[in-house]
Design a protein around this motif. Structure first.
Motif, PDB file in Angstrom:
ATOM      1  N   GLY A  56       8.521  -7.769 -11.435  1.00  0.00           N
ATOM      2  CA  GLY A  56       8.247  -6.350 -11.279  1.00  0.00           C
ATOM      3  C   GLY A  56       7.434  -6.078 -10.031  1.00  0.00           C
ATOM      4  O   GLY A  56       7.329  -6.921  -9.138  1.00  0.00           O
ATOM      5  N   ILE A  57       6.843  -4.892  -9.964  1.00  0.00           N
ATOM      6  CA  ILE A  57       6.115  -4.363  -8.796  1.00  0.00           C
ATOM      7  C   ILE A  57       6.780  -4.801  -7.483  1.00  0.00           C
ATOM      8  O   ILE A  57       6.137  -5.320  -6.577  1.00  0.00           O
ATOM      9  CB  ILE A  57       4.604  -4.688  -8.836  1.00  0.00           C
ATOM     10  CG1 ILE A  57       4.293  -6.181  -8.974  1.00  0.00           C
ATOM     11  CG2 ILE A  57       3.918  -3.899  -9.934  1.00  0.00           C
ATOM     12  CD1 ILE A  57       2.810  -6.525  -8.742  1.00  0.00           C
ATOM     13  N   HIS A  58       8.077  -4.538  -7.374  1.00  0.00           N
ATOM     14  CA  HIS A  58       8.850  -4.983  -6.219  1.00  0.00           C
ATOM     15  C   HIS A  58       8.398  -4.332  -4.923  1.00  0.00           C
ATOM     16  O   HIS A  58       8.533  -4.931  -3.849  1.00  0.00           O
ATOM     17  CB  HIS A  58      10.331  -4.690  -6.449  1.00  0.00           C
ATOM     18  CG  HIS A  58      10.941  -5.496  -7.543  1.00  0.00           C
ATOM     19  ND1 HIS A  58      12.066  -5.082  -8.235  1.00  0.00           N
ATOM     20  CD2 HIS A  58      10.589  -6.694  -8.085  1.00  0.00           C
ATOM     21  CE1 HIS A  58      12.377  -5.996  -9.147  1.00  0.00           C
ATOM     22  NE2 HIS A  58      11.492  -6.969  -9.076  1.00  0.00           N
ATOM     23  N   ALA A  59       7.885  -3.104  -4.998  1.00  0.00           N
ATOM     24  CA  ALA A  59       7.479  -2.424  -3.766  1.00  0.00           C
ATOM     25  C   ALA A  59       6.160  -2.962  -3.225  1.00  0.00           C
ATOM     26  O   ALA A  59       5.844  -2.747  -2.054  1.00  0.00           O
ATOM     27  CB  ALA A  59       7.363  -0.916  -4.008  1.00  0.00           C
ATOM     28  N   GLN A  60       5.400  -3.637  -4.037  1.00  0.00           N
ATOM     29  CA  GLN A  60       4.127  -4.212  -3.613  1.00  0.00           C
ATOM     30  C   GLN A  60       4.384  -5.580  -2.970  1.00  0.00           C
ATOM     31  O   GLN A  60       4.905  -6.488  -3.617  1.00  0.00           O
ATOM     32  CB  GLN A  60       3.192  -4.358  -4.820  1.00  0.00           C
ATOM     33  CG  GLN A  60       1.940  -5.170  -4.611  1.00  0.00           C
ATOM     34  CD  GLN A  60       1.030  -4.667  -3.499  1.00  0.00           C
ATOM     35  OE1 GLN A  60       0.483  -5.453  -2.738  1.00  0.00           O
ATOM     36  NE2 GLN A  60       0.871  -3.360  -3.409  1.00  0.00           N
ATOM     37  N   PRO A  61       4.000  -5.770  -1.701  1.00  0.00           N
ATOM     38  CA  PRO A  61       4.249  -7.057  -1.042  1.00  0.00           C
ATOM     39  C   PRO A  61       3.275  -8.137  -1.523  1.00  0.00           C
ATOM     40  O   PRO A  61       2.077  -8.103  -1.219  1.00  0.00           O
ATOM     41  CB  PRO A  61       4.039  -6.738   0.443  1.00  0.00           C
ATOM     42  CG  PRO A  61       3.125  -5.553   0.458  1.00  0.00           C
ATOM     43  CD  PRO A  61       3.412  -4.775  -0.789  1.00  0.00           C
ATOM     44  N   THR A  62       3.774  -9.073  -2.291  1.00  0.00           N
ATOM     45  CA  THR A  62       2.985 -10.196  -2.790  1.00  0.00           C
ATOM     46  C   THR A  62       3.312 -11.397  -1.906  1.00  0.00           C
ATOM     47  O   THR A  62       4.417 -11.931  -1.952  1.00  0.00           O
ATOM     48  CB  THR A  62       3.318 -10.483  -4.262  1.00  0.00           C
ATOM     49  OG1 THR A  62       3.154  -9.279  -5.014  1.00  0.00           O
ATOM     50  CG2 THR A  62       2.406 -11.549  -4.822  1.00  0.00           C
TER      51      THR A  62
END
Length: 572
Positions: free
Chosen positions: A252-258
């Motif tokens: 998830g949280i694909h828009a957040q660059p990890t």
């Protein structure tokens, strides 16, 4: 499709009738009242609903991308962030000495709820930045504060926290990143970090990394860890030698660059004392743990709104007496059960978050040092509860909301499956929920020789007395509090194995009692409006259908570690 309606009416109810907001602000000498606070929250809600929520699904589908070594966020994110900064939202509760607005932390925490509900990936950028600023403010040198605090507080620059390595997650004693002195007060930081949220992006001119590393003469283990400020752009405008090796492919949280981050002799400056990096980093981590707890609350609230609207519109099956059909599924008892389970968590969690935020304001602003210390201890006690319980209940709520939609909840069109995927990480990062539970039992219960937790129980007792005949929730919370007191006494002096076996169940019991406390306060609010009536009906549901779980949890805590540890490791 996803829609979001900010809970502005509920915020106003809590401030005016449950939390005593105006009196608290007057005691702290802050020139803010519930009317002003509501107006601020209303504007924040408009931003979240109208600007950020529409980017949520598209951001999930596009994801952040690594293009020629540079992270590109989804379409619209950078523009929205610039608008967010221009409107002053990152500086909401920041120190006015560094460009902040100095408003109560209560507003910040509820803004975090709305950000998480509207667009969790977006909300992580300012949340991490605020934590970095707090660590620098508490531990940084005057020179670092002068250079970095104002652009971080105002959101012109963003922050990132770089702890984890491939072989060092929760056990930071194993980390290998090195920092070599360069002779001018700076250090060359070399190593690789993984799982670094907001490690790189195109939304701000600079990204300030707080990196854990070891000095050449550092002792082994956690006693040899130091904290370093490593900016993407150096003060002279040159690009520092840090880079993104890859973006993690996530649930998830694909828009957040990890990011996987490489530090190749990157220039940095020490924050705090040598070999005392964990103390400085925990300033940031404790702030982030509260924020992560609010992420669970925000997603649960957003998922509830979507599921309740669907349940009132979807026709399926016949009425309970079989006389009419099809009927809206909101008429079916099992659908109501799921929706009510979510709602009684969300509204009690929102109240408990507000109460905790007011303690943070007391710890910062109260004129009496003793009162500041008491409030700070309460926040320390509740931080693992907020982080773990809110994210556990938040994920469970997202799953129940998805279940309300049935097959439509499993496909992308309605957006419910994204809430489930996004909510899952909050139980894991900033210290897994099992670690939070062990922190509560092992470190927080003994605070002040047990006086802090006993003081918390005494607050609940006093409010239950004041609630009087506010309904069944008062009596049931008393019963659950007595169980919690019993198991708390039983854990005092227990060994590591016993506390480890009990910790998760104990934290959940602690949370159920805390939510019951908030429901008693809400049920006791005088008034006959539809809102007041719904609060009392929800409190009755919580007392009848949720609080009885306290008996089972207490029995599980008291069962001890024997059955859990009996099976030989090789038999798993």
């Amino acid at each position: 499709m996803q829609t979001y309606s900010p809970p502005i009416e509920d915020y106003g109810f809590l401030m005016r009738e449950v939390l005593g907001f105006d009196a608290a602000m007057a005691e702290l000498g802050l020139e803010v009242d519930a009317d002003l606070a509501s107006a601020v929250l209303e504007e924040a809600g408009k931003l979240c609903a109208e600007r950020l929520a529409p980017l949520n699904r598209e951001g999930d589908e596009q994801g952040s991308r690594l293009v020629d070594g540079v992270v590109v966020t989804p379409l619209g994110f950078a523009d929205a962030y610039r608008e967010f900064v221009a409107a002053g939202w990152p500086a909401l509760a920041g120190d006015p000495a560094h460009g902040g607005q100095g408003l109560p932390f209560l507003l910040q925490l509820w803004l975090d709820e709305m950000l998480s509900a509207a667009n969790l990936s977006f909300g992580l950028f300012p949340g991490l930045t605020r934590g970095a600023a707090e660590a620098i403010a508490a531990h940084g040198s005057d020179a670092l504060k002068a250079t970095y605090l104002e652009p971080l507080v105002t959101g012109q620059w963003t922050g990132a926290m770089a702890l984890t390595e491939s072989s060092a997650g929760t056990d930071l004693a194993l980390l290998k990143t090195k920092a070599e002195p360069l002779g001018d007060g700076s250090f060359a930081v070399t190593g690789q970090k993984i799982f670094i949220s907001s490690g790189d992006h195109d939304m701000a001119d600079n990204i300030v990394h707080l990196v854990l590393a070891r000095l050449p003469d550092a002792p082994p283990g956690v006693k040899g860890i130091s904290l370093f400020l490593v900016p993407k752009i150096l003060p002279d405008g040159a690009r520092n030698t840090l880079s993104v090796g890859a973006l993690e492919k996530k649930m998830g949280i694909h828009a957040q660059p990890t990011c996987v981050m490489h530090y190749d002799g990157a220039v940095g400056w020490i924050v705090g004392e040598p070999n005392r990096g964990l103390a400085a980093m925990f300033t940031m981590m404790n702030a982030e743990r509260l924020m992560v707890g609010i992420q669970g609350l925000g997603i649960a609230g957003a998922a509830y709104g979507q599921a309740a609207a669907y349940a009132k519109d979807r026709l399926q099956g016949r009425s309970a007496d079989g006389a009419t059909g099809p009927v809206a599924i909101i008429d079916h008892a099992d659908v109501r059960r799921m929706l009510l389970n979510i709602r009684v968590f969300v509204e009690a969690g929102r109240a408990l978050a507000g109460w905790t935020a007011l303690q943070l304001d007391r710890a910062k602003h109260h004129s009496d040092a003793g009162e500041r210390a008491k409030a700070d201890a309460m926040v320390a006690l509740l931080t693992p509860v907020v982080k773990a319980a809110f994210t556990d209940f938040g994920f469970e709520s997202a799953v129940q909301a998805q279940q309300v939609l049935g097959g439509h909840g499993y496909i992308r069109e309605w957006g419910m499956e994204q809430y489930v995927r996004d909510a899952r990480i909050a139980q894991i990062y900033e210290g897994t929920n099992g670690v939070q539970a062990m922190d509560l039992v092992g470190r927080k219960l003994p605070l002040g020789g047990g006086a802090v937790v006993e003081g918390f129980f005494a607050l609940i007792d006093a409010d239950l007395d004041a609630a009087g005949d506010a309904g069944a929730v008062v009596a049931q919370t008393r019963v659950a509090l007595a169980l919690l007191r019993d198991v708390t006494a039983g854990l005092r002096g227990a060994g590591v194995e016993e506390t480890g076996a009990a910790a998760v169940d104990y934290l959940r019991l602690f949370a159920l009692v805390s939510f019951g406390w908030m429901w008693a306060r809400m049920a006791a609010a005088p008034g006959d409006s539809a809102l007041h009536q719904s609060k009392r009906q929800l409190a009755d549901y919580y007392a009848a259908r949720v609080l009885p779980q306290a008996h089972g949890l207490a029995a599980q805590v008291q069962a001890g570690a024997g059955a859990m540890m009996a099976l030989e490791a090789g038999a798993f």
